[in-house]
Enzyme design. Sequence first.
Site, PDB file in Angstrom:
ATOM      1  N   ASP A 109       0.853  -1.180   0.000  1.00  9.64           N
ATOM      2  CA  ASP A 109       0.000   0.000   0.000  1.00  9.64           C
ATOM      3  C   ASP A 109       0.901   1.245   0.000  1.00  9.64           C
ATOM      4  O   ASP A 109       2.027   1.181   0.487  1.00  9.64           O
ATOM      5  CB  ASP A 109      -0.875  -0.025   1.263  1.00  9.64           C
ATOM      6  CG  ASP A 109      -2.104   0.867   1.127  1.00  9.64           C
ATOM      7  OD1 ASP A 109      -2.346   1.395   0.017  1.00  9.64           O
ATOM      8  OD2 ASP A 109      -2.824   1.029   2.139  1.00  9.64           O
ATOM      9  N   THR A 158      -2.114   6.496  -4.061  1.00 14.41           N
ATOM     10  CA  THR A 158      -3.104   7.547  -4.274  1.00 14.41           C
ATOM     11  C   THR A 158      -2.595   8.496  -5.356  1.00 14.41           C
ATOM     12  O   THR A 158      -3.341   9.318  -5.859  1.00 14.41           O
ATOM     13  CB  THR A 158      -3.328   8.354  -2.980  1.00 14.41           C
ATOM     14  OG1 THR A 158      -2.053   8.720  -2.440  1.00 14.41           O
ATOM     15  CG2 THR A 158      -4.098   7.542  -1.962  1.00 14.41           C
TER      16      THR A 158
END
Length: 336
Positions: A109, A158
Amino acid sequence: SDAHGLAADETELAVEGALRPTSLAEFVGQQKVRGQLELLLQAASMQDRPADHILLSGPPGLGKTTLAMIVAHESGRPLRMSSGPAIQHAGDLAALLSSLVPGEVLFIDEIHRMARSAEEMLYLAMEDFRIDIMVGKGAGATSIPLELAPFTLVGATTRSGLLPNPLRDRFGFTAHMEYYEPDELERVIARSASVLAVDVPPIARAEIARRSRGTPRIANRLLRRVRDFVVVHGDTAVGATEADVAAALDLYDVDAIGLDRLDRAVLEALVRRFGGGPVGLNTLAVTVGEEGETIESVVEPYLVRIGFVGRSPRGRVAMPAAYRHLGVPRADGALE
Ligand code: ADP
């Protein structure tokens, strides 16, 4: 990040886990990405090899972690979870990679936040399932090659723009996750409501969906606050009414179109303090007391998506819809 209350305490995290779909078929929306992943996984399984590396990009809460879990689950392979901030040295990554079992799915992540030295090690690992370990220092230093078990890397970010090109190029498949449509969010809410055993009629579901910023994680959070409200003030036999939804979400500063306090602070600063812009992102961030990265990856994409904020070469500008939402007349007297 605590923005939008996306971080939550452990109980909330446990509930979030319980609400996660475990198969592609249960995963709502993102039809294109789903089809692409399905083909990728099926081909890998027919040839009995690990799937190609997968990069998932998009704002928080859109289902990147969930998809990584589904990739492992659907291909019947174990999953290892890590994150960029946890990989601060090449050695951290070497330890992780060398302990993978054949075919394991490795989820990283926030992969854009990994250390530079680790990034370089990852290039080779992704391409050749091999790393070079440096032993010793100075003139006597040598590198020892180490074979790795083949694995599938699933990276999430992101901000795919922050990834160096050589890293981005080594993913066989890149998916950009989009904000969800209201009807898709309604399906997420319906599914979660049945898991949570709370009755949420369609009209209340639609109201929650409208206020969820296109984001399933937020939809699930708002649903839990509505459930709390019904338990305390409502009638569990009747379920959530539209008025329950409005009252619960007003209590948590979520406005009629789903903007929260931080979204509104950014808009107010842009419109009132900087006369609608253009203003630089960092100036805006300082004004509202938040990290530039949070504004850029969490707040701004949604405001741009709904047409409230525009990007110009000289900075961010407020669009007419933002003035209307805040009820502020435009300084230049322009008529809407
Ligand atoms: P990300 O990793 O992108 O931040 P997550 O995968 O952690 O997002 O998803 C956050 C929450 O939203 C989870 O509880 C997950 O179950 C739910 N969710 C996300 N996408 C979907 C989807 N497409 N269908 C159903 N639930 C979803």
